[in-house]
Design a protein around this motif. Structure first.
Motif, PDB file in Angstrom:
ATOM      1  N   PHE A 447       0.830  -1.212   0.000  1.00 18.73           N
ATOM      2  CA  PHE A 447       0.000   0.000   0.000  1.00 18.73           C
ATOM      3  C   PHE A 447       0.861   1.257   0.000  1.00 18.73           C
ATOM      4  O   PHE A 447       0.541   2.231  -0.684  1.00 18.73           O
ATOM      5  CB  PHE A 447      -0.942  -0.005   1.207  1.00 18.73           C
ATOM      6  CG  PHE A 447      -2.262  -0.677   0.944  1.00 18.73           C
ATOM      7  CD1 PHE A 447      -3.424   0.055   0.832  1.00 18.73           C
ATOM      8  CD2 PHE A 447      -2.344  -2.051   0.783  1.00 18.73           C
ATOM      9  CE1 PHE A 447      -4.643  -0.555   0.575  1.00 18.73           C
ATOM     10  CE2 PHE A 447      -3.548  -2.681   0.530  1.00 18.73           C
ATOM     11  CZ  PHE A 447      -4.700  -1.926   0.419  1.00 18.73           C
ATOM     12  N   ARG A 448       1.958   1.252   0.759  1.00 18.83           N
ATOM     13  CA  ARG A 448       2.815   2.440   0.787  1.00 18.83           C
ATOM     14  C   ARG A 448       3.429   2.689  -0.592  1.00 18.83           C
ATOM     15  O   ARG A 448       3.483   3.829  -1.061  1.00 18.83           O
ATOM     16  CB  ARG A 448       3.913   2.292   1.839  1.00 18.83           C
ATOM     17  CG  ARG A 448       4.770   3.553   1.935  1.00 18.83           C
ATOM     18  CD  ARG A 448       5.777   3.500   3.055  1.00 18.83           C
ATOM     19  NE  ARG A 448       6.476   4.779   3.153  1.00 18.83           N
ATOM     20  CZ  ARG A 448       6.071   5.818   3.859  1.00 18.83           C
ATOM     21  NH1 ARG A 448       4.957   5.736   4.570  1.00 18.83           N
ATOM     22  NH2 ARG A 448       6.756   6.947   3.879  1.00 18.83           N
ATOM     23  N   ASN A 449       3.882   1.639  -1.237  1.00 20.03           N
ATOM     24  CA  ASN A 449       4.501   1.820  -2.543  1.00 20.03           C
ATOM     25  C   ASN A 449       3.486   2.159  -3.627  1.00 20.03           C
ATOM     26  O   ASN A 449       3.832   2.809  -4.617  1.00 20.03           O
ATOM     27  CB  ASN A 449       5.303   0.572  -2.916  1.00 20.03           C
ATOM     28  CG  ASN A 449       6.623   0.507  -2.166  1.00 20.03           C
ATOM     29  OD1 ASN A 449       7.497   1.341  -2.325  1.00 20.03           O
ATOM     30  ND2 ASN A 449       6.762  -0.488  -1.310  1.00 20.03           N
ATOM     31  N   MET A 450       2.239   1.736  -3.464  1.00 22.98           N
ATOM     32  CA  MET A 450       1.185   2.216  -4.358  1.00 22.98           C
ATOM     33  C   MET A 450       1.060   3.730  -4.241  1.00 22.98           C
ATOM     34  O   MET A 450       0.937   4.445  -5.245  1.00 22.98           O
ATOM     35  CB  MET A 450      -0.152   1.568  -4.007  1.00 22.98           C
ATOM     36  CG  MET A 450      -0.337   0.149  -4.485  1.00 22.98           C
ATOM     37  SD  MET A 450      -1.989  -0.430  -4.064  1.00 22.98           S
ATOM     38  CE  MET A 450      -1.854  -2.148  -4.510  1.00 22.98           C
ATOM     39  N   SER A 451       1.080   4.218  -2.990  1.00 24.91           N
ATOM     40  CA  SER A 451       0.968   5.657  -2.771  1.00 24.91           C
ATOM     41  C   SER A 451       2.177   6.393  -3.354  1.00 24.91           C
ATOM     42  O   SER A 451       2.027   7.468  -3.946  1.00 24.91           O
ATOM     43  CB  SER A 451       0.846   5.945  -1.269  1.00 24.91           C
ATOM     44  OG  SER A 451       0.530   7.290  -1.027  1.00 24.91           O
ATOM     45  N   ILE A 452       3.364   5.803  -3.221  1.00 28.56           N
ATOM     46  CA  ILE A 452       4.566   6.411  -3.796  1.00 28.56           C
ATOM     47  C   ILE A 452       4.467   6.472  -5.319  1.00 28.56           C
ATOM     48  O   ILE A 452       4.812   7.484  -5.947  1.00 28.56           O
ATOM     49  CB  ILE A 452       5.822   5.629  -3.368  1.00 28.56           C
ATOM     50  CG1 ILE A 452       6.059   5.807  -1.863  1.00 28.56           C
ATOM     51  CG2 ILE A 452       7.050   6.089  -4.145  1.00 28.56           C
ATOM     52  CD1 ILE A 452       7.164   4.949  -1.311  1.00 28.56           C
ATOM     53  N   LEU A 453       3.950   5.394  -5.922  1.00 28.87           N
ATOM     54  CA  LEU A 453       3.775   5.384  -7.379  1.00 28.87           C
ATOM     55  C   LEU A 453       2.817   6.479  -7.816  1.00 28.87           C
ATOM     56  O   LEU A 453       3.038   7.151  -8.825  1.00 28.87           O
ATOM     57  CB  LEU A 453       3.244   4.019  -7.831  1.00 28.87           C
ATOM     58  CG  LEU A 453       4.247   2.865  -7.919  1.00 28.87           C
ATOM     59  CD1 LEU A 453       3.541   1.581  -8.294  1.00 28.87           C
ATOM     60  CD2 LEU A 453       5.340   3.177  -8.910  1.00 28.87           C
ATOM     61  N   GLY A 454       1.734   6.653  -7.052  1.00 33.22           N
ATOM     62  CA  GLY A 454       0.762   7.680  -7.410  1.00 33.22           C
ATOM     63  C   GLY A 454       1.305   9.086  -7.277  1.00 33.22           C
ATOM     64  O   GLY A 454       0.910   9.982  -8.029  1.00 33.22           O
ATOM     65  N   VAL A 455       2.232   9.289  -6.346  1.00 37.33           N
ATOM     66  CA  VAL A 455       2.747  10.625  -6.075  1.00 37.33           C
ATOM     67  C   VAL A 455       4.013  10.927  -6.856  1.00 37.33           C
ATOM     68  O   VAL A 455       4.172  12.005  -7.439  1.00 37.33           O
ATOM     69  CB  VAL A 455       2.998  10.793  -4.556  1.00 37.33           C
ATOM     70  CG1 VAL A 455       3.673  12.124  -4.267  1.00 37.33           C
ATOM     71  CG2 VAL A 455       1.693  10.692  -3.788  1.00 37.33           C
ATOM     72  N   GLU A 456       4.945   9.968  -6.897  1.00 37.68           N
ATOM     73  CA  GLU A 456       6.271  10.249  -7.426  1.00 37.68           C
ATOM     74  C   GLU A 456       6.595   9.546  -8.743  1.00 37.68           C
ATOM     75  O   GLU A 456       7.657   9.767  -9.306  1.00 37.68           O
ATOM     76  CB  GLU A 456       7.325   9.854  -6.383  1.00 37.68           C
ATOM     77  CG  GLU A 456       7.160  10.617  -5.073  1.00 37.68           C
ATOM     78  CD  GLU A 456       8.248  10.290  -4.082  1.00 37.68           C
ATOM     79  OE1 GLU A 456       9.094   9.420  -4.393  1.00 37.68           O
ATOM     80  OE2 GLU A 456       8.282  10.910  -3.012  1.00 37.68           O
ATOM     81  N   VAL A 458       7.389   6.278 -11.454  1.00 42.86           N
ATOM     82  CA  VAL A 458       8.080   4.981 -11.487  1.00 42.86           C
ATOM     83  C   VAL A 458       9.557   5.119 -11.829  1.00 42.86           C
ATOM     84  O   VAL A 458      10.202   4.128 -12.183  1.00 42.86           O
ATOM     85  CB  VAL A 458       7.394   4.061 -12.525  1.00 42.86           C
ATOM     86  CG1 VAL A 458       5.966   3.748 -12.113  1.00 42.86           C
ATOM     87  CG2 VAL A 458       7.408   4.700 -13.919  1.00 42.86           C
ATOM     88  N   SER A 459      10.096   6.310 -11.705  1.00 43.57           N
ATOM     89  CA  SER A 459      11.479   6.533 -12.151  1.00 43.57           C
ATOM     90  C   SER A 459      12.509   5.781 -11.325  1.00 43.57           C
ATOM     91  O   SER A 459      13.603   5.493 -11.806  1.00 43.57           O
ATOM     92  CB  SER A 459      11.791   8.036 -12.109  1.00 43.57           C
ATOM     93  OG  SER A 459      11.598   8.539 -10.801  1.00 43.57           O
ATOM     94  N   SER A 460      12.170   5.453 -10.067  1.00 39.34           N
ATOM     95  CA  SER A 460      13.159   4.824  -9.197  1.00 39.34           C
ATOM     96  C   SER A 460      13.101   3.302  -9.205  1.00 39.34           C
ATOM     97  O   SER A 460      13.813   2.652  -8.437  1.00 39.34           O
ATOM     98  CB  SER A 460      12.973   5.329  -7.760  1.00 39.34           C
ATOM     99  OG  SER A 460      11.644   5.128  -7.343  1.00 39.34           O
ATOM    100  N   LEU A 461      12.289   2.705 -10.066  1.00 37.29           N
ATOM    101  CA  LEU A 461      12.212   1.247 -10.135  1.00 37.29           C
ATOM    102  C   LEU A 461      13.481   0.665 -10.760  1.00 37.29           C
ATOM    103  O   LEU A 461      14.105   1.295 -11.615  1.00 37.29           O
ATOM    104  CB  LEU A 461      10.997   0.815 -10.953  1.00 37.29           C
ATOM    105  CG  LEU A 461       9.615   1.169 -10.404  1.00 37.29           C
ATOM    106  CD1 LEU A 461       8.535   0.642 -11.332  1.00 37.29           C
ATOM    107  CD2 LEU A 461       9.428   0.615  -9.017  1.00 37.29           C
ATOM    108  N   PRO A 462      13.880  -0.550 -10.361  1.00 37.36           N
ATOM    109  CA  PRO A 462      15.059  -1.171 -10.989  1.00 37.36           C
ATOM    110  C   PRO A 462      14.818  -1.485 -12.460  1.00 37.36           C
ATOM    111  O   PRO A 462      13.674  -1.476 -12.939  1.00 37.36           O
ATOM    112  CB  PRO A 462      15.261  -2.447 -10.163  1.00 37.36           C
ATOM    113  CG  PRO A 462      13.971  -2.685  -9.473  1.00 37.36           C
ATOM    114  CD  PRO A 462      13.327  -1.364  -9.272  1.00 37.36           C
TER     115      PRO A 462
END
Length: 586
Positions: A447-456, A458-462
């Motif tokens: 859930f936290r990473n869903m929120s991060i995806l919505g806000v920031e 996907v640039s930091s994904l491997p």
């Protein structure tokens, strides 16, 4: 005779909302996802503005201001949903049939035997948990870490951990769910993760910490999220389509004086029963003005209160949520009546992305998204739950007003009991939410990473992680579409994407337990199907409850500083030889 049937219904209403709020309260998902423990495992958004550690006071306050709104939002629609549209609400109907069966001589005798069976397996499960505790004096100790399928399989999360809870859950869950979990575990931990691990140094830094989401852990979490979102989005539009089509048919049928969802009585006896049910159901009216006043009052209190609990949320964020909530609550309640499928978590995810992006990364958007998820989930979930319970009351001739009051009392109890139980675990187990611990809380990180995806974004994904996410997102939609297209004979062999996604992050150990539960039930049904169907749920419930109740005294022991006396570990032959050499040398 019918007045006595109100007693088990009221008991169910009073007690059902504690586990319901334990689920929608977000203690294993959005609430715990706000904590510093989970933030440390995330890619970004680790600043204090996006972190709020659990505290008993604000959790209870938050639940009190958001958990009652859903109850008031659909009360005016109960006559339309239950009497006019005659929606099925399968879970509510099944509960009603079970309660009604208790009031027959055969049902009463069977119920007594089921209670005795439940008590036996409850005692066994509790004592088994107590026995296991003695061998868990350190990390990686005890039967929980028994490498039943070998050390290599254990390294890849494939082992039987002797959990009575998951064996019991496996006996309750359909075979297809358990097989889907096993397929997902084999696909991820058996095939994909070992292959991606070989790409370290190329796709992601080789020196990256094992739990970092910039490494292998990122693939585990975000590919699982992609499957969950794909499955949720497909079912969201599917149920929404059913809702609009059903509404259209109801409107057309009402013009012709027909009934679509229900069935006309086959004989005079069942016709009389329906008339009697409708008469009692409409007798104790809950005024529309009361429901509207209650909704508006709680909404105003929430708009004032929630921004003080979560400073990242503005009052107009809450206002928008409460303006949209009645419509979404109706859709969820109607869809649940048609399909028995509640999409509360999907509506919550929509709130995560919309409110989180609206708040923005620089203004605590991650925390704002998680908090708004809690607001929306509690509203739409309690709405569909209430309609399921009204259906139970309709079928059992229970007073709707009494049921509504007991719902209020049960919800209030849940708002206090559920946070207290979570707080006990949070304080007793210092590694709560840590990967590899007894309680890893995987959905909190998801859930936290869903929120991060919505806000920031996907640039930091491997590297290549986003490509995998696209593939598995599409695969979830395609698999669901195929499942809805083929016949029932083929459908039962096609795995469920949502279930497949769960082991991607956690591992396959609990799926082994659940499949063993399924195997036990399958063999039992082969030998004696009638007895297995009658007593299987009682056995499963006993296993789950006994193991679950043991966690309370174990938590008290942990809080009191009482530690188990023995550490039982399992080592490879080479590691054991090195340990022996070290001990002899010292």
């Amino acid at each position: 005779m019918y007045r006595y049937r109100l007693i088990p219904v009221l008991i169910r209403k009073l007690t059902s909302h504690s586990p319901q709020i334990l689920q929608t309260g977000g203690f294993g998902s959005y609430v715990f996802g706000m904590s510093s423990v989970i933030a440390k495992q995330s890619i970004t958004a680790k600043d204090p503005w996006n972190i709020k550690d659990p505290a008993l006071g604000w959790m209870i306050g938050f639940l009190f201001v958001v958990s009652f709104v859903g109850l008031f939002s659909v009360v005016p629609l109960r006559k339309i949903m239950i009497v006019k549209f005659r929606l099925i609400y399968p879970s509510g109907t099944a509960t009603a049939h079970l309660i009604n069966s208790f009031h027959t001589p055969q049902g009463a005798r069977l119920a007594k035997k089921q209670v005795r069976t439940l008590g036996k397996f409850f005692s066994f499960s509790f004592l088994w948990g107590f026995f296991q505790w003695f061998f868990t004096a350190g990390d990686g100790c005890g039967f929980l870490n028994f490498p039943t399928l070998g050390l290599k399989a254990y390294e890849n999360k494939f082992y039987f951990d002797f959990s009575a809870t998951y064996v019991g859950v496996g006996m309750i869950c359909p075979y297809l769910v358990n097989i889907s979990l096993l397929v997902g575990a084999i696909l991820s931990w058996g095939i994909m993760w070992p292959l991606i691990w070989d790409k370290r140094g190329s796709w992601y830094p080789a020196e990256e910490p094992q739990g970092s989401l910039s490494g292998l852990q990122g693939y585990r979490v975000f590919i699982g999220i992609a499957m969950i979102l794909g499955d949720g989005l497909y079912n969201f539009f599917k149920v929404l389509g059913h809702t609009f089509i059903g509404l259209y048919r109801q409107v057309q049928a009402s013009k012709l004086g027909l009934s679509v969802s229900g069935h006309h009585a086959a004989n005079s006896s069942s016709l009389y029963d329906d008339q009697r049910r409708t008469e009692i159901f409409l007798k104790d009216q809950i005024p529309t003005w009361f429901a509207a006043t209650g909704y508006i009052t709680i909404a105003v209190v929430s708009i004032i209160t929630i921004p003080h609990i979560f400073e990242q949320l503005e009052w107009y964020h809450i206002l928008v949520l409460y303006v949209l909530a009645p419509t979404l609550a109706f859709c969820n309640a109607y869809g649940s009546g048609l399909t028995d499928w509640s999409l509360a978590s999907t509506y919550g995810k929509l709130a995560i992305f919309t409110i989180g992006a609206w708040a923005g990364a620089g203004h605590g958007g991650v925390l704002a998204g998680l908090a708004s998820c809690g607001v929306m989930m509690n509203i739409v979930s309690t709405a569909s739950d209430l309609m399921q319970d009204f259906k139970t009351g309709y079928m059992t001739l229970a007073s709707p007003r009494s049921m509504f009051i007991s719902q209020i009392i049960g919800t209030a109890m849940g708002c206090v009991i559920s946070p207290c139980v979570f707080w006990l675990f949070y304080k007793a187990f210092g590694d709560l939410g840590v990967p590899g611990s007894e309680y890893p809380a995987p959905y909190a990180l998801i859930f936290r990473n869903m929120s991060i995806l919505g806000v920031e974004g996907v640039s930091s994904l491997p590297k290549n992680c986003l490509t995998f996410c696209y593939v598995f997102f599409a695969a979830a939609i395609v698999i669901n579409a195929v499942r809805d297209t083929v016949g029932e004979d083929i459908k039962k062999f096609i795995p469920i994407p949502m279930a497949m996604a769960i082991p991607f992050y956690i591992g396959g150990y609990f799926t082994i337990d659940m499949c063993i539960g399924s195997l036990i039930l399958f063999i039992w049904r082969t030998i004696n199907k009638e007895k297995a169907d009658a007593f299987g749920p009682a056995v499963a419930s006993g296993l789950i409850c006994g193991d679950g109740i043991w966690t309370l005294p174990s938590s008290v022991l942990a809080l009191a500083g009482v530690k188990p006396p023995i550490c039982m570990k399992f080592l490879s032959r080479k590691t054991n030889s090195r340990v022996d050499t070290f001990l002899l040398g010292s």
